[in-house]
Design a protein around this motif. Structure first.
Motif, short mmCIF file in Angstrom:
data_model
loop_
_atom_site.label_atom_id
_atom_site.label_comp_id
_atom_site.label_asym_id
_atom_site.label_seq_id
_atom_site.Cartn_x
_atom_site.Cartn_y
_atom_site.Cartn_z
N GLU A 169 -5.42 -2.10 -1.77
CA GLU A 169 -4.52 -2.40 -0.64
C GLU A 169 -3.12 -2.61 -1.18
OE1 GLU A 169 -4.14 -5.41 3.20
OE2 GLU A 169 -5.72 -5.74 1.73
N SER A 180 -6.10 -2.38 9.16
CA SER A 180 -5.62 -3.73 9.42
C SER A 180 -5.95 -4.70 8.30
CB SER A 180 -6.20 -4.24 10.74
OG SER A 180 -7.62 -4.16 10.71
N ASP A 181 -7.06 -4.46 7.59
CA ASP A 181 -7.46 -5.34 6.51
C ASP A 181 -8.50 -4.64 5.64
OD1 ASP A 181 -9.90 -5.48 7.94
OD2 ASP A 181 -9.30 -7.34 8.91
N ARG A 182 -8.90 -5.30 4.58
CA ARG A 182 -9.84 -4.70 3.64
C ARG A 182 -11.18 -4.38 4.32
NH1 ARG A 182 -10.08 -3.80 -1.74
NH2 ARG A 182 -12.18 -3.50 -2.55
N ALA A 183 -11.61 -5.23 5.22
CA ALA A 183 -12.87 -4.97 5.92
C ALA A 183 -12.82 -3.64 6.67
CB ALA A 183 -13.20 -6.12 6.87
N ALA A 184 -11.67 -3.33 7.27
CA ALA A 184 -11.51 -2.05 7.97
C ALA A 184 -11.59 -0.89 6.99
CB ALA A 184 -10.18 -2.02 8.73
N GLU A 215 5.87 -1.57 5.72
CA GLU A 215 5.28 -2.89 5.93
C GLU A 215 6.09 -3.96 5.19
OE1 GLU A 215 0.61 -2.06 5.85
OE2 GLU A 215 1.64 -1.33 4.06
N PHE A 232 -3.81 1.55 2.38
CA PHE A 232 -4.82 1.58 1.32
C PHE A 232 -4.78 2.89 0.56
CE2 PHE A 232 -6.24 -1.34 4.51
CZ PHE A 232 -6.72 -2.41 3.78
N ALA A 239 3.01 -9.48 2.11
CA ALA A 239 2.46 -10.77 2.51
C ALA A 239 3.21 -11.87 1.78
CB ALA A 239 0.98 -10.83 2.18
N GLU A 290 -13.19 -0.90 4.10
CA GLU A 290 -14.58 -0.83 3.65
C GLU A 290 -15.45 -0.14 4.70
OE1 GLU A 290 -15.46 -4.89 2.67
OE2 GLU A 290 -14.45 -4.74 0.72
#
Length: 99
Positions: A80, A54-58, A95, A2, A98, A60
């Protein structure tokens, strides 16, 4: 990975009042392996953080824990991206995009 692009929403004096706590928070994130790089923008109207997650929630959740956010002196823009190519020193963080 990110890019956390923060922009000050308060005068620099208000930002400076929370700066020590923000730097301590950054130190914790570096020690945890969450942040790879950070620094002020030029001109000084915010900053940029390169972070793992790991993801956008992390991302945030990370942003919400920043003392700058808690004090209400900045806003974050979270981008991201998949780091498919890196300097050799960052090879462990490459990475796959996706599908």
């Amino acid at each position: 990975m990110f890019v956390l692009d923060l922009t000050y929403t308060a005068p620099v004096a208000a930002v400076d009042a929370v700066l020590e706590a923000h730097v301590a928070w950054l130190d914790e994130q570096y020690a945890a392996g969450t942040v790879l790089a950070s620094g002020r923008k030029n001109p000084r109207d915010g900053g940029v953080i390169i972070a793992l997650g790991s993801d956008r929630a992390a991302a945030e959740k990370l942003v919400a824990s920043d003392p700058f956010t808690v004090a209400g002196v900045c806003e974050y823009r979270i981008t991201e991206f998949a780091a498919t190519k890196t300097a050799p020193e960052l090879a462990a963080h490459r990475e796959q995009p996706a599908s």
